[in-house]
Design an enzyme around this catalytic site. Structure first.
Site, PDB file in Angstrom:
ATOM      1  N   GLY A 213       0.767  -1.223  -0.016  1.00 15.85           N
ATOM      2  CA  GLY A 213      -0.103   0.181   0.196  1.00 15.85           C
ATOM      3  C   GLY A 213       0.959   1.478  -0.094  1.00 15.85           C
TER       4      GLY A 213
ATOM      5  CG  LEU B  85      -5.818  -6.131  -7.481  1.00 22.19           C
ATOM      6  CD1 LEU B  85      -6.657  -6.742  -8.458  1.00 22.19           C
ATOM      7  CD2 LEU B  85      -4.387  -5.699  -7.978  1.00 22.19           C
TER       8      LEU B  85
ATOM      9  CG  ASN C 238       5.507  -7.354   9.717  1.00 20.68           C
ATOM     10  OD1 ASN C 238       6.676  -7.451  10.402  1.00 20.68           O
ATOM     11  ND2 ASN C 238       5.841  -7.381   8.344  1.00 20.68           N
TER      12      ASN C 238
ATOM     13  CB  CYS D 234      -4.206  -3.613   6.376  1.00 23.77           C
ATOM     14  SG  CYS D 234      -3.138  -2.106   6.461  1.00 23.77           S
TER      15      CYS D 234
ATOM     16  CB  CYS E 147     -12.648 -15.698  13.769  1.00 27.17           C
ATOM     17  SG  CYS E 147     -11.115 -16.358  13.746  1.00 27.17           S
TER      18      CYS E 147
END
Lengths: 394, 79
Positions: free
Chosen positions: A51, A81, A141, A198, A352
């Site tokens: 990003g 993307l 990270n 993210c 989850c």
């Protein structure tokens, strides 16, 4: 305050085509011919081609940085993307460095690109970083952030920092002893799982575009020796409030890396430091394995019409994307207030997205005295892959 | 005293800003402990977050000035 890097521009020459390409820089007094030669003489290492790395790679190449190094070992995924504009739809499945190289060369073939298709580690970081004038932290990270910081401090390289979460961005320039390092601000990483990535927490796709552009601007300013760098200041961007704020950060004389008497003089094990490795070895302990179930087993039991209670501990926006049939939503953050709604005499299969949060939920419920608990291995992603291929993955 | 929350801290506390009353002479560390008690979900992250007092990062020993504006900035890892 100016802190120009020691760059030798004596032998740097701009061709006619380069003069045309950089003309909008060349006519500005703040850049000019000398400044453009400095940009060409400079080298920048981008850690991460995601990003933040996307706008960084594109704008720094367009600006005429002579040499750009890229470190990334990832492969382009559809979920990249929405924000990683270095990579296109046709690049899904390709190594990120390959699509980054194609895109950057299309923007400016004059730039020398060095590709490091590897994970940055304590073993290779110093060798990879050493040849560059500036390092830009575009990692995703904590272990790599602390590694990048420490390596930059040890090698005395400016570290242009940027970080993003949902609608919030941070940027700064760490360059001791002129200013603080990342550890002066955050001496120790948060416990694993406390700050979502993210992938776990989401991010506005445009956000890294803006934060990466701030980092690119700071790198160019450091090379030009112009303006006031973000050294000693943390810039905070809040896209929801559309506000920028800055905070003063001072170098901590007691900082273990950049302080007056540093206790860390060589790179350490950052996975361990950030608790990532410890967590891996704790989570699926053998004693816990009886508390796990698989998607295949769950499907068999549902097909036999067994009354299995399926507890989904994801967040509501995730539940809206896909659900395991018959599951009940109770988001993990609400569990401490709402676990009383659950029937502790009934067997509960907890799931989850991939199994991390549900493991936490199982642990929490055990502490509350629940005994009939099973964690669904691989979460709903495993269900989508192995049971229901029509289910969207996110 | 107003405490402005950022990033993950906002989610965990379920608020953008928090109003806090602390006695005169209270320190940044006192504020950190008070927030941890009032918002247990925030307690873990608080220990690893930076606190800025009037736009200046401060350590726990600093005495909070009258009418200070505090910002709570948890670390952020995304890239």
């Amino acid at each position: 305050m100016s802190s120009a890097l020691p760059l030798n521009v004596d032998r740097v020459h701009l061709s006619s085509q380069e003069v045309a390409r950089y003309s909008r820089h060349l006519i500005m007094p703040e850049v000019g011919l000398d400044g453009q030669k400095r940009l060409k003489a400079a080298s920048i290492l981008l850690i991460g081609a995601g990003g933040l790395g996307s706008p960084l790679g594109l704008y720094l190449a367009a600006a005429g940085i002579g040499r750009i190094g890229l470190v990334d070992f990832d492969v382009v995924d559809f979920s990249n993307l929405q924000r990683q504009i270095l990579h296109g739809t046709a690049d899904v499945g390709r190594p990120k460095l390959h699509s980054a190289r194609d895109r950057i060369q299309a923007v400016n073939p004059e730039v020398q690109l060095d590709l490091y298709e590897t994970k940055l580690t304590s073993a290779n970081a110093l060798d990879i970083i050493r040849p560059y004038d500036i390092v830009i932290d575009g990692t995703d990270n904590f272990p790599t952030r602390y590694l990048t910081n420490d390596a930059c401090v040890l090698l005395k390289k400016p570290n242009v920092y940027g970080s993003i979460f949902r609608f919030d961005g941070q940027a700064s320039v760490f360059h001791p002893p002129q200013g603080p390092c990342y550890r002066c601000l955050y001496p120790e990483p948060p416990p694993p799982g406390e700050v979502p990535s993210c992938a776990e927490g989401g991010v506005l796709g445009i956000l890294p575009g803006l934060v990466g552009c701030i980092q690119a601007t700071e790198a160019v300013k450091l090379i030009l020796g112009n303006g006031e760098p973000l050294i000693g200041r943390l810039l905070l961007y809040d896209a929801l409030r559309m506000s920028f704020r800055e905070f003063k950060v001072r170098r901590n004389p007691k900082c273990p890396v950049c302080g007056d008497k540093p206790s860390i003089t060589a790179l350490i094990d950052y996975e361990q430091f950030c608790g990532v490795r410890g967590q891996e070895s704790h989570a699926p302990a053998p004693a816990d394995q009886q508390g796990e179930t698989t998607v295949e087993e769950l499907k068999r039991r549902l097909d036999r019409k067994e009354a299995v209670f399926i507890l989904d501990v994801r967040n509501p926006p995730e539940y809206a994307i896909c659900q395991i049939p018959g599951s009940t939503l109770l988001p993990l953050p609400e569990l401490p207030q709402r676990f009383g709604e659950l029937d502790r005499n009934r067997e509960i299969v907890v799931h989850c997205k991939s199994g991390m949060r549900s493991a936490k939920a199982v642990q929490f419920l055990r502490e509350q005295g629940f005994t009939k608990l099973k964690n669904l291995k691989g979460g709903i992603l495993a269900w989508a892959e192995q049971i229901d291929p029509s289910m969207p993955k996110y | 005293m107003k405490v402005r929350l950022f990033a993950r801290a906002r989610d965990l506390a379920g608020a953008d800003t928090i109003d806090v009353d602390l006695p005169a002479g209270a320190t940044v560390g006192d504020l950190r402990r008070l927030l941890g008690r009032r918002y247990p979900a925030l307690a873990g992250l608080l220990q690893h977050s930076a606190l800025a007092v009037n736009d200046d990062f401060a350590d726990d020993a600093l005495t909070l000035p009258v009418n200070a504006e505090v910002a709570l900035l948890p670390p952020v890892s995304g890239g």
